[in-house]
Enzyme design. Sequence first.
Site, short mmCIF file in Angstrom:
data_model
loop_
_atom_site.label_atom_id
_atom_site.label_comp_id
_atom_site.label_asym_id
_atom_site.label_seq_id
_atom_site.Cartn_x
_atom_site.Cartn_y
_atom_site.Cartn_z
N CYS A 92 -17.18 57.56 65.30
CA CYS A 92 -18.49 57.47 64.64
C CYS A 92 -19.35 56.46 65.40
CB CYS A 92 -18.34 57.03 63.19
SG CYS A 92 -19.91 56.98 62.30
N CYS A 125 -20.36 50.64 61.29
CA CYS A 125 -20.23 49.82 60.07
C CYS A 125 -19.03 48.89 60.24
CB CYS A 125 -20.05 50.72 58.84
SG CYS A 125 -21.38 51.92 58.68
N CYS A 145 -15.45 49.55 58.47
CA CYS A 145 -14.85 50.88 58.57
C CYS A 145 -14.00 51.01 59.84
CB CYS A 145 -15.97 51.91 58.56
SG CYS A 145 -15.40 53.59 58.86
N CYS A 157 -10.31 55.92 52.21
CA CYS A 157 -11.65 55.77 52.77
C CYS A 157 -11.68 54.66 53.81
CB CYS A 157 -12.63 55.36 51.68
SG CYS A 157 -12.99 56.62 50.51
N CYS A 170 -10.62 66.04 52.41
CA CYS A 170 -11.56 65.08 52.99
C CYS A 170 -11.66 65.39 54.48
CB CYS A 170 -11.02 63.67 52.73
SG CYS A 170 -12.08 62.40 53.41
N GLU A 203 -8.51 63.36 61.76
CA GLU A 203 -7.67 63.25 60.58
C GLU A 203 -8.33 63.96 59.40
OE1 GLU A 203 -5.56 59.14 61.94
OE2 GLU A 203 -6.69 59.09 60.09
N1 SAH Z 1 -20.05 58.38 57.46
C1 SAH Z 1 -20.16 58.76 56.12
C2 SAH Z 1 -18.92 59.48 55.60
C3 SAH Z 1 -17.59 58.90 56.04
S1 SAH Z 1 -17.19 57.32 55.37
C4 SAH Z 1 -20.53 57.59 55.23
O1 SAH Z 1 -20.51 56.46 55.72
O2 SAH Z 1 -20.88 57.82 54.07
C5 SAH Z 1 -16.81 57.75 53.69
C6 SAH Z 1 -16.88 56.61 52.70
O3 SAH Z 1 -15.89 55.61 53.02
C7 SAH Z 1 -18.21 55.85 52.72
O4 SAH Z 1 -18.71 55.71 51.40
C8 SAH Z 1 -17.87 54.49 53.29
O5 SAH Z 1 -18.73 53.48 52.81
C9 SAH Z 1 -16.44 54.34 52.81
N2 SAH Z 1 -15.66 53.38 53.56
C10 SAH Z 1 -15.72 53.09 54.88
N3 SAH Z 1 -14.83 52.12 55.21
C11 SAH Z 1 -14.20 51.77 54.07
C12 SAH Z 1 -13.15 50.86 53.76
N4 SAH Z 1 -12.59 50.11 54.70
N5 SAH Z 1 -12.72 50.78 52.49
C13 SAH Z 1 -13.26 51.58 51.52
N6 SAH Z 1 -14.23 52.47 51.76
C14 SAH Z 1 -14.70 52.58 53.01
FE1 SF4 Z 2 -19.34 55.90 60.34
FE2 SF4 Z 2 -17.53 54.60 58.93
FE3 SF4 Z 2 -20.08 53.86 58.80
FE4 SF4 Z 2 -19.30 56.17 57.67
S1 SF4 Z 2 -18.67 54.13 57.06
S2 SF4 Z 2 -21.09 55.83 58.98
S3 SF4 Z 2 -17.69 56.79 59.15
S4 SF4 Z 2 -18.79 53.76 60.65
#
Ligand code: SAH
Ligand code: SF4
Length: 357
Positions: free
Chosen positions: A124, A128, A131, A350, A117, A101
């Site tokens: 991934c 986390c 996410c 995000c 973006c 995406e």
């Molecule tokens: N993997 C990288 C980049 C992709 S995630 C990283 O983790 O930085 C991009 C951003 O989205 C990150 O700052 C992450 O903390 C945020 N993010 C992930 N899940 C989210 C959610 N459910 N709501 C808001 N931000 C989120």
């Molecule tokens: Fe991966 Fe989502 Fe964690 Fe970014 S926030 S490192 S995309 S699992």
Amino acid sequence: MSATRNPWDSPAPERAGKPEACALLPDDFEDLGAPGRGEHIFSQIHHPWAWVEGRPRVSRAIREWLDQSLDFCLPQVLEQHASGDGSTKLILGLADGERIEVVHMPRAVRNPRVTLCLSSQVGCAMGCTFCATGSMGIHRNLTAGEIVGQVLVVLRALGPEQPHAITLVFMGMGEPLHNLDHVHRAVRIFNHERGLNISTRRITVSTSGLVPGIERLAHMKPRPWLALSLNATTDEARSRIMPVNRAWNLARLRQAIEAWPLAEREKLTLEYVLMGDRNDSLEDATRLAEWMGDLRKSHNLNLIRMNAHAASDIKEPEEARVTAFVQRLKELGCFVTVRKSRGRDVQAACGQLVKRS
Ligand code: SAH
Ligand code: SF4
């Protein structure tokens, strides 16, 4: 081989035994025996609005050579979901059937500007808990050609045509520092003056805190700007929501950020997702400012409201708590902004990017 070759170069990625056309730099075309100047072929590939019938505008001889010697397979736009706020989530199909995406976020100022973006991986591995992408696990890395291809097909589909107005953020699917060679090759291509010519100030790589990747990227050229997703203020809390913290904790992360050799006017961005009743207390705000220390005077702190989704039971924060959190950080001298999430109505915000098959 040219004497100006970049010392950080990795070999041109290949797919099905052929080099990927979108992953090549001008010298690579010449090394591969292109029937024309490498810079010319490169510039035609990277101006997608000038393509003819979905292909770069080049002579017949070059087109035949491209078709025979290279893999010119671009991601396909499978779906476009327009959000009420003007952004569009695009679902792209890759040659092996995987989907990624990309989010297109135009900004209507005097000149058209757009932020894209981008994804760096299918899924991934970082896991986390807040996410959506993390919940699908890792399928594979994207190749440099696929990363560049995302930009070319999306610009072709939705514009704009002014290369100077493009900002790229690696904040889509994946952990870019887990795929640094391909991400960096793509950055070199985006930054190249005969291509999109996007300044490194307009390319941001966001990481969850993969310290060896941060330390490697710190010395690479050209070097994009860095954003670090912090999201918690104690090791215990951070390890619970971001398993990467068990390997490289907050102290180690601070050390890596401290050692980043800042260029003139460069700023790091710290990202902090506010999660309802998890990390949005005033004590968290105070600890966050303490962790930043001197960094709070020079760097940007972006607060992002948690976007709730089906794969996590973490809630969005209450507005009163967001306001109080911001107030406390300001009192403590932080440059803080609350990022407006775009594309929430089409699951493009995000952390909401996830493969749906
Ligand atoms: N993997 C990288 C980049 C992709 S995630 C990283 O983790 O930085 C991009 C951003 O989205 C990150 O700052 C992450 O903390 C945020 N993010 C992930 N899940 C989210 C959610 N459910 N709501 C808001 N931000 C989120
Ligand atoms: Fe991966 Fe989502 Fe964690 Fe970014 S926030 S490192 S995309 S699992």
